[in-house]
Design a protein around this motif. Sequence first.
Motif, PDB file in Angstrom:
ATOM      1  N   MET A 296      38.345 -13.773   4.389  1.00 21.17           N
ATOM      2  CA  MET A 296      38.837 -12.637   4.882  1.00 21.17           C
ATOM      3  C   MET A 296      39.547 -11.711   3.629  1.00 21.17           C
ATOM      4  N   ALA A 298      38.394 -11.779   0.517  1.00 19.26           N
ATOM      5  CA  ALA A 298      37.365 -11.438  -0.406  1.00 19.26           C
ATOM      6  C   ALA A 298      37.183  -9.694  -0.419  1.00 19.26           C
ATOM      7  N   ASP A 299      36.584  -9.164  -1.589  1.00 18.40           N
ATOM      8  CA  ASP A 299      36.447  -7.829  -1.760  1.00 18.40           C
ATOM      9  C   ASP A 299      35.389  -7.277  -0.942  1.00 18.40           C
ATOM     10  N   THR A 300      34.591  -7.963  -0.495  1.00 21.96           N
ATOM     11  CA  THR A 300      33.510  -7.661   0.563  1.00 21.96           C
ATOM     12  C   THR A 300      33.326  -8.717   1.536  1.00 21.96           C
ATOM     13  N   VAL A 301      32.757  -8.320   2.746  1.00 24.79           N
ATOM     14  CA  VAL A 301      32.591  -9.306   3.647  1.00 24.79           C
ATOM     15  C   VAL A 301      31.022  -9.295   4.283  1.00 24.79           C
ATOM     16  N   GLU A 414      32.317  -3.699   8.431  1.00 23.36           N
ATOM     17  CA  GLU A 414      32.804  -3.235   7.392  1.00 23.36           C
ATOM     18  C   GLU A 414      32.842  -1.930   7.088  1.00 23.36           C
ATOM     19  N   GLU A 515      32.476  -8.327  14.055  1.00 20.10           N
ATOM     20  CA  GLU A 515      33.785  -8.058  13.705  1.00 20.10           C
ATOM     21  C   GLU A 515      34.726  -9.315  13.479  1.00 20.10           C
ATOM     22  N   GLY A 517      37.412  -9.917  11.655  1.00 17.11           N
ATOM     23  CA  GLY A 517      38.868  -9.699  11.766  1.00 17.11           C
ATOM     24  C   GLY A 517      39.281  -9.797  13.027  1.00 17.11           C
ATOM     25  N   LEU A 518      38.787  -8.975  14.037  1.00 17.50           N
ATOM     26  CA  LEU A 518      39.016  -8.841  15.516  1.00 17.50           C
ATOM     27  C   LEU A 518      38.942 -10.246  16.118  1.00 17.50           C
TER      28      LEU A 518
END
Lengths: 720, 264
Positions: A296, A298-301, A414, A515, A517-518
Amino acid sequence: MMIDGNHNPEDVTRVLFESFPGWAVGVFYVVGFGAIAVFLYGCFVQYRKYARGQSLRKVLPPLKDRLLQMVVSVGTHRTLRRRDRSAGYAHALIFFGFALLFIGTATITLEYDILAPLIGLKFWHGNFYLLFSLALDLAGLWLVAGLVYMMARRGWLKPPKLNYARPDRAADAPDANRSFYQFEDWAFLCLLIIIGITGFVLEGARLLWLQNTPTVWDYRWWSPVGAVVANALSLVGFTPEGAGSLRISIWWFHAIISLTFIALIPYSKAKHIFTAMSSLALRDPLPVQKLPPVDMSADTVGASKITDFNWKQLLNFDACTKCGRCHEACPANASGAPLSPRDLILTLRELAENTLEGIRQPEPEKLIAQGNGVFQVPTETLWACRTCAACVEICPVGIEHVPVIVEMRRALVEQGDMDPLVQKALQNIQKRGNSFGETKKKRPAWTKKLDFEIKDARTEAVDVLWFVGDFASFDPRYQRVSMDFARILKAANIDFGILYEDESNSGNDVRRVGEEGLYQHLAESNIALLNDCDFKRVVTTDPHSFNTIKNEYPEFGGNYDVEHASAFLARLLDEERIPLKKGLDGRRVTFHDPCHLGRYNKGYDGPRDAIRKLGADLVEMKRCRDNSFCCGAGGGRIWTPDPVGKEKPSENRVREAATIEGLETIVVSCPKCMNMLEDARKTTNNEDNFEIREVVELIAECLDDSAISVVAQEHVAEPA
Amino acid sequence: MKILVPVKQVEILDEDFDVQDDGRSIDPDCIEFELNEWDDYSWETALQLMEKHEGTVEAVPMTVGDESADDGLRKCLAKGGERAIRVWDDSVAGSDPIAIARLIAAAAKKEDAQLVLAGTQSTDQAHGQTGIAVAALLGWPHVAVVSALDYSAADGKLTVRRELEGGVEEEIEVALPAVLTIQLGINEPRYASLRGIKQAKTKTVDLLSPADLGVSTDQLGETGSAARVRRMYIPERSKAELITGTPPEQVKRLIEIVNELKGA
């Protein structure tokens, strides 16, 4: 050669380069090494392509376990025989024929080019040679027989799954036409069968040519096919000399075409020999059940470029043989959505081939995997997936499609790119912990309709902590099931409790939407809550919550003994702990396996045991157990309506059930299946024909709940 | 070009709520806050302009509100943009839309913004005034209820469309600087992932007081507002009932209702 009637049987050996002048042998070696060089370069290009992928973030089981599993799969052809037995057996003929012939040829090379020149060891004679000769002749026969069947299959039987028409492209899209794969399929079959047939002709010609050599001719029936060909050649008028010159031309033809085949392996569908076996050896036991972790910070997911996939996924793309089993099993494809797991994998393979096989990697814009261009996967395709895992489950070469889709969805999430209704559901979950957008206070509202109180697991120790889940808490139809489940547990004297307002959505579908993160937020808050409670096991009626709590929560520190309600109830029934007042009297029912319970977690038998225990007449649908057809609600699709005018997966499923004569009930064991199939029952005009019931409801129907009423009265009588 | 996007955290009422004892507001325990729906669209409009004219257009969300209003700004920044502005001190409490507009207009000047993209209205108060008032205070042209927008960087002009009654559309060319109020449906606002919202916590939110913007306190709050809320109440609900049963039962119920209404 001298005629010698008293030869030593040990002198019988393979005729190799007989009568070849030195220069011809030299030419053969040059061509042979050339072919091997082309082959090796091709392998290097493939290796370099895979090396351009990411490293694996998920820990796989030990290599020896995976290798064993691969050897068993390949050795038994178990994955290839599933749902297409004849193709599986034909492939076995080709595979074992090819493998034996390869081993035979390799052994000759080993003796002639390595062991004999180096240490003078020769073993290629006598009985050993004769047995080998027989075995290789049979192997050649298997190979040709298998290939003939495969050609008949493609040419005459034409199963629909071998049609490469794409559901994910408009007819006029530049990459809509995949018929070039058909050319490759045929070229592959033809090349192999020509190699096989010329091998036999060559053998026959050699035998006839050497008919005066007893060490050859007297033993010809050890090469039965070759001997028959020799007789045939003789019958059509070939003299030994004529056969000798035929042998020379066929020899070169056979050699060149075989070496061409070897050289082409890494550049053609023949590479599946290696990629399919590697893919099987890299199989993840929980590819969909436990999605790959995300860094989480990192620059991109997720995956938006082809190089965002890991090397195993790039290898998976190359393992596809276009067998079409996933295409046939996919509920999205069946309901006309622009998704075919096969075409998705092939698109990504083509993108990788066109960008990662060169010396230099092209600029990043050319690596974008998602979009509406050539070699790109459209967003609609990604959102059409139900994450039901039917594709992953049936793939004979161990391709894991769903994690590929989820990685691409993660990138879309994202970028904020998704259907407005999914957005709404996710925002509701962000804000209120449930997808219904209801306040937290309303989560336990359904319990008020019970005539007894459910223990509060947050404050009291319980044996069973019931994780209710969103649909079972808020969906009016399923609330009835929740109440029934509570009554059954009460009647069975189970010490159970729920988390009331503090339970949050388990996150299973949120994670499958991408999603992450959620998802992690939900998992962490549920785990923090559960870790503060005192209980022995978690039980849930929701297979989605069941899956993520069982398989994914451990990664975030939540290790619990989790059981799905169907298995738990089947056990209670078996132990006769649930008081019953009646049975179902041979009621004709069928059972719809929920993906998250069945395919995901092999919970096929719990619901069936319970149904049978109640005395119902359980008739299976054609697509059941591992081949169960998804209701269409998984992977976040419960939050978006299916397009109007096309048959929904749930309707397709209900219609399948409706073909069972005298069907009274479709039994489900999942809140989302309940929701989808109830709708489909209405839209397919089956309302008067049968009902949709939960396993829980069937038990509740037979429940002797006089005990509960007593308890309830006691409860009322108690001072507050 | 700099775009200032004023956004607002709006009140969402619980299903059951109470009016406070002062009779002029709702019990805060029954309220949740979220970003005004129109502002999702105006911020998306700004982001799309910023992405289309990369490097030449900067979008900055701003809000007038206390600390809790930061959530709305974080949600904006999760989708894009580098910094946000929040204006607050206690003197702002009780301001009407015009007083709020004074702060936004002052911020637009301070930021040297050429474009203000406001939502057409807010879901909780629905005055539909703030954006237009900003234009009036700045003396800039404005277009309200914009349903499509195109910006040409070459001549610095905006071409906007509005939907009129009867399916007619109107296309207007506006010179910058200008104020637009954005209508729902102009675009498809993107989703703010939770990871994005968390990462947005590292982005800057400049906290400014009215004094920083040169707005005096007598122009704010109840003293600076021409309008004040006198009373907030729940109107009496009319009743409806579906009468069911056999015809005699229905007649019986009907007579009961008539008698009830007569006060018998």
